[in-house]
Design a protein around this motif. Structure first.
Motif, mmCIF file in Angstrom:
data_model
loop_
_atom_site.group_PDB
_atom_site.id
_atom_site.type_symbol
_atom_site.label_atom_id
_atom_site.label_comp_id
_atom_site.label_asym_id
_atom_site.label_seq_id
_atom_site.Cartn_x
_atom_site.Cartn_y
_atom_site.Cartn_z
ATOM 1 N N ILE A 60 0.867 -1.188 0.000
ATOM 2 C CA ILE A 60 0.000 0.000 0.000
ATOM 3 C C ILE A 60 0.898 1.231 0.000
ATOM 4 C CG2 ILE A 60 -1.793 1.293 1.209
ATOM 5 C CD1 ILE A 60 -2.733 -1.279 2.456
ATOM 6 N N ASN A 61 0.641 2.156 -0.895
ATOM 7 C CA ASN A 61 1.300 3.465 -0.919
ATOM 8 C C ASN A 61 0.254 4.470 -1.402
ATOM 9 O OD1 ASN A 61 2.997 5.630 -0.942
ATOM 10 N ND2 ASN A 61 4.322 4.880 -2.590
ATOM 11 N N SER A 62 -0.617 4.855 -0.465
ATOM 12 C CA SER A 62 -1.791 5.655 -0.801
ATOM 13 C C SER A 62 -1.711 7.008 -0.103
ATOM 14 C CB SER A 62 -3.066 4.913 -0.391
ATOM 15 O OG SER A 62 -4.207 5.700 -0.645
ATOM 16 N N THR A 63 -1.730 8.069 -0.890
ATOM 17 C CA THR A 63 -1.743 9.424 -0.338
ATOM 18 C C THR A 63 -3.165 9.807 0.043
ATOM 19 O OG1 THR A 63 0.149 10.038 -1.696
ATOM 20 C CG2 THR A 63 -1.184 11.836 -0.781
ATOM 21 N N THR A 65 -6.227 12.072 0.669
ATOM 22 C CA THR A 65 -6.734 13.354 0.180
ATOM 23 C C THR A 65 -8.068 13.651 0.850
ATOM 24 O OG1 THR A 65 -7.905 12.319 -1.661
ATOM 25 C CG2 THR A 65 -5.610 12.951 -2.045
ATOM 26 N N PRO A 66 -8.502 14.896 0.860
ATOM 27 C CA PRO A 66 -9.784 15.240 1.505
ATOM 28 C C PRO A 66 -10.980 14.573 0.845
ATOM 29 C CG PRO A 66 -8.422 17.192 1.218
ATOM 30 C CD PRO A 66 -7.745 16.108 0.470
ATOM 31 N N ASN A 67 -10.829 14.103 -0.387
ATOM 32 C CA ASN A 67 -11.965 13.493 -1.077
ATOM 33 C C ASN A 67 -12.126 12.011 -0.778
ATOM 34 O OD1 ASN A 67 -12.471 15.964 -2.345
ATOM 35 N ND2 ASN A 67 -11.048 15.482 -4.021
ATOM 36 N N MET A 68 -11.160 11.427 -0.090
ATOM 37 C CA MET A 68 -11.232 9.994 0.193
ATOM 38 C C MET A 68 -12.236 9.704 1.303
ATOM 39 S SD MET A 68 -7.360 8.536 -0.007
ATOM 40 C CE MET A 68 -6.479 8.411 -1.545
ATOM 41 N N THR A 69 -12.786 8.489 1.268
ATOM 42 C CA THR A 69 -13.735 8.046 2.287
ATOM 43 C C THR A 69 -13.408 6.612 2.664
ATOM 44 O OG1 THR A 69 -15.467 9.448 1.372
ATOM 45 C CG2 THR A 69 -16.165 7.664 2.844
ATOM 46 N N PHE A 70 -13.288 6.388 3.961
ATOM 47 C CA PHE A 70 -13.071 5.037 4.465
ATOM 48 C C PHE A 70 -14.420 4.452 4.879
ATOM 49 C CE2 PHE A 70 -12.092 1.871 7.725
ATOM 50 C CZ PHE A 70 -11.124 1.121 7.086
ATOM 51 N N THR A 71 -14.764 3.300 4.312
ATOM 52 C CA THR A 71 -16.080 2.704 4.525
ATOM 53 C C THR A 71 -15.937 1.388 5.266
ATOM 54 O OG1 THR A 71 -16.843 3.667 2.451
ATOM 55 C CG2 THR A 71 -18.204 1.923 3.406
ATOM 56 N N LYS A 72 -16.732 1.243 6.334
ATOM 57 C CA LYS A 72 -16.786 -0.023 7.057
ATOM 58 C C LYS A 72 -17.833 -0.913 6.380
ATOM 59 C CE LYS A 72 -15.732 1.990 11.594
ATOM 60 N NZ LYS A 72 -16.214 2.142 13.001
ATOM 61 N N THR A 73 -17.372 -2.002 5.806
ATOM 62 C CA THR A 73 -18.307 -2.906 5.133
ATOM 63 C C THR A 73 -18.758 -4.053 6.033
ATOM 64 O OG1 THR A 73 -16.439 -4.157 4.246
ATOM 65 C CG2 THR A 73 -17.330 -2.378 2.878
ATOM 66 N N SER A 74 -18.070 -4.274 7.145
ATOM 67 C CA SER A 74 -18.487 -5.282 8.121
ATOM 68 C C SER A 74 -17.879 -4.898 9.463
ATOM 69 C CB SER A 74 -18.040 -6.689 7.697
ATOM 70 O OG SER A 74 -16.633 -6.797 7.737
ATOM 71 N N GLN A 75 -18.022 -5.767 10.450
ATOM 72 C CA GLN A 75 -17.497 -5.449 11.771
ATOM 73 C C GLN A 75 -15.970 -5.464 11.823
ATOM 74 O OE1 GLN A 75 -19.280 -8.204 14.499
ATOM 75 N NE2 GLN A 75 -21.269 -7.180 14.484
ATOM 76 N N ALA A 81 -11.049 3.904 -1.640
ATOM 77 C CA ALA A 81 -10.632 3.960 -3.038
ATOM 78 C C ALA A 81 -9.546 5.013 -3.211
ATOM 79 C CB ALA A 81 -11.822 4.282 -3.947
ATOM 80 N N ASP A 82 -8.508 4.667 -3.988
ATOM 81 C CA ASP A 82 -7.412 5.577 -4.293
ATOM 82 C C ASP A 82 -7.423 5.807 -5.800
ATOM 83 O OD1 ASP A 82 -5.088 7.007 -4.644
ATOM 84 O OD2 ASP A 82 -3.890 5.740 -3.295
ATOM 85 N N SER A 83 -7.878 6.986 -6.210
ATOM 86 C CA SER A 83 -7.976 7.269 -7.645
ATOM 87 C C SER A 83 -6.598 7.414 -8.287
ATOM 88 C CB SER A 83 -8.791 8.551 -7.861
ATOM 89 O OG SER A 83 -8.176 9.643 -7.180
ATOM 90 N N ARG A 84 -5.601 7.876 -7.508
ATOM 91 C CA ARG A 84 -4.264 8.009 -8.079
ATOM 92 C C ARG A 84 -3.657 6.641 -8.393
ATOM 93 N NH1 ARG A 84 -1.404 12.763 -4.367
ATOM 94 N NH2 ARG A 84 -2.973 14.391 -4.776
ATOM 95 N N ALA A 85 -3.852 5.684 -7.493
ATOM 96 C CA ALA A 85 -3.346 4.331 -7.740
ATOM 97 C C ALA A 85 -4.311 3.504 -8.586
ATOM 98 C CB ALA A 85 -3.098 3.608 -6.409
ATOM 99 N N ASN A 86 -5.478 4.045 -8.854
ATOM 100 C CA ASN A 86 -6.502 3.373 -9.665
ATOM 101 C C ASN A 86 -6.834 1.998 -9.096
ATOM 102 O OD1 ASN A 86 -8.353 3.071 -11.728
ATOM 103 N ND2 ASN A 86 -6.847 2.238 -13.173
ATOM 104 N N THR A 87 -7.094 1.955 -7.790
ATOM 105 C CA THR A 87 -7.433 0.698 -7.138
ATOM 106 C C THR A 87 -8.253 0.972 -5.899
ATOM 107 O OG1 THR A 87 -6.559 -1.399 -6.300
ATOM 108 C CG2 THR A 87 -5.377 0.582 -5.692
ATOM 109 N N VAL A 88 -8.743 -0.082 -5.293
ATOM 110 C CA VAL A 88 -9.472 -0.015 -4.026
ATOM 111 C C VAL A 88 -8.764 -0.939 -3.048
ATOM 112 C CG1 VAL A 88 -11.674 -0.392 -2.853
ATOM 113 C CG2 VAL A 88 -11.650 0.443 -5.219
ATOM 114 N N TYR A 89 -8.428 -0.390 -1.883
ATOM 115 C CA TYR A 89 -7.751 -1.164 -0.850
ATOM 116 C C TYR A 89 -8.771 -1.644 0.174
ATOM 117 C CZ TYR A 89 -3.407 0.846 -2.683
ATOM 118 O OH TYR A 89 -2.369 1.219 -3.486
ATOM 119 N N GLY A 90 -8.524 -2.842 0.703
ATOM 120 C CA GLY A 90 -9.354 -3.396 1.764
ATOM 121 C C GLY A 90 -8.494 -3.912 2.888
ATOM 122 N N LEU A 91 -8.964 -3.737 4.120
ATOM 123 C CA LEU A 91 -8.217 -4.177 5.294
ATOM 124 C C LEU A 91 -9.130 -5.036 6.164
ATOM 125 C CD1 LEU A 91 -6.316 -0.913 6.344
ATOM 126 C CD2 LEU A 91 -5.458 -2.821 4.971
ATOM 127 N N GLY A 92 -8.616 -6.205 6.559
ATOM 128 C CA GLY A 92 -9.326 -7.084 7.480
ATOM 129 C C GLY A 92 -8.615 -7.092 8.820
#
Length: 359
Positions: A60-63, A65-75, A81-92
């Motif tokens: 992961i190397n994600s800068t 930005t104020p436009n980013m949003t971290f979403t909880k999809t489960s507990q 989403a990182d538009s600069r890296a053109n990907t979506v990161y997920g953390l468990g």
């Protein structure tokens, strides 16, 4: 990444995923083990980044930005989403508490990035009020770990007096030893987890085999019961057929008597013929006819007796053949029953060994 320029302000451990670029639906894990995920602050550029290193490369190397949003999809899972890296990161994460801490820190870093952008546009002093770190006052201090009971490691930048070189080396050594121990514990944990999975799989296979053997045992029992019933039916049939055979043997015992009677009748016929054909002083036509009639009757009776004798012999042979067939069928059924009982015994021994080997 230079230690003097970028400093970690928060770290935790989580399983890292990236969205599949082909489907944009499935998650691709970055590895089998959890990795360290850290928030870094770049004092030179006044930016915040989320970095995770796996082996010799940055997972992961994600800068931020104020436009980013971290979403909880489960507990225990979150994504951004990182538009600069053109990907979506997920953390468990290991627990919901760690996910909440990471999400709160993401919101703080996002707000700090927004304020830093506004200050940069206004030409004012570049500060990060959300994190309480000035861009030109971040010291190149080492990491100080704050470990709570049963929680992941959390790291914060030390803003007080910077330690001396000796203290810094000691802290680096402690952190290095802690990282090595953590890697070893993690390896032991996953080894135990793999062993547990293998044991669970073996137990499931053993249970499935036991269920299959139980079905086979029930089938063998049903087959053995059917064979017992068949043997009983054959024995009853053989017993029922034995009585007529015995009754049919009674005429066979009188065959000698019939043969003797036939011989006697033959002798009488011969005697009458001799008497009829011999010279007589006063031949009587009526007596001759009566004698001839008696001879014919005796011959007819003799033919009937011979026919009855042949029929009795054929019936006796058929009864004997039928008895032999019944005996052969009973013998085959008994052999098949012995084979089924042997297989049933082997199956029962196999189940006993499986029950003894099961934990």
């Amino acid at each position: 990444m230079s230690t003097a320029r970028e400093q970690p302000i928060f770290s935790t451990r989580a399983h890292v995923f990236q969205i599949d670029p082909a489907t944009k639906r499935n998650w691709i894990p970055a590895g089998k083990h959890a990795l360290t995920v850290s928030y870094f602050y770049d004092a030179t550029r006044n930016v915040y980044r989320i970095i995770s290193i796996g082996g010799a490369k940055a997972i992961i190397n994600s800068t931020v930005t104020p436009n980013m949003t971290f979403t909880k999809t489960s507990q225990k899972f979150g994504q951004w989403a990182d538009s600069r890296a053109n990907t979506v990161y997920g953390l468990g994460f290991a627990s919901e508490q760690h996910l909440t801490q990471f999400a709160e820190k993401f919101q703080e870093v996002k707000e700090a990035a927004r304020l830093a952008r506004e200050k940069s546009q206004d030409g004012g002093e570049l500060t990060s009020p959300a994190l309480g770190l000035a861009s030109h006052q971040v010291p190149p201090s080492p990491l100080v770990s704050a470990n709570g009971p049963g929680e992941e490691k959390l790291f914060r930048s030390q803003s007080a007096d910077a330690p001396g070189p000796t203290e810094r080396e000691r802290l680096k050594k402690m952190l290095s030893e802690g990282s090595v121990g953590e890697v070893q514990w993690e390896a032991e944990f996953f080894a135990l987890q793999d062993s547990n999975n293998k044991l669970a799989g073996a137990l499931r296979e053993a249970n499935a085999a036991a269920a299959q053997w139980r079905q086979q045992l029930e089938a063998q029992r049903a087959e053995a019961e059917r064979l017992r019933q068949r043997v009983a039916e054959l024995e009853a049939q053989a017993a029922a057929e034995t009585a007529p055979v015995v009754e049919k043997e009674v005429p066979s015992q009188s065959l000698e008597q019939l043969e003797a009677l036939v011989q006697t009748k033959d002798q009488e016929i011969q005697t009458l013929k001799n008497q009829t054909g011999g010279p007589r002083e006063t031949p009587d036509a009526t007596e001759r006819e009566e004698t001839q009639q008696k001879v014919q009757d005796l011959e007819t009776r003799n033919a009937e007796l011979e026919h009855q004798l042949r029929a009795t012999e054929r019936s006796l042979e058929e009864a004997r053949a039928e008895r032999e067939r019944a005996r052969a069928e009973v013998g085959r059924a008994a052999q098949l029953l012995d084979v089924r009982l042997f297989e049933l015994s082997e199956l029962r021994e196999g189940l006993a060994r499986l029950a003894e080997a099961a934990p």
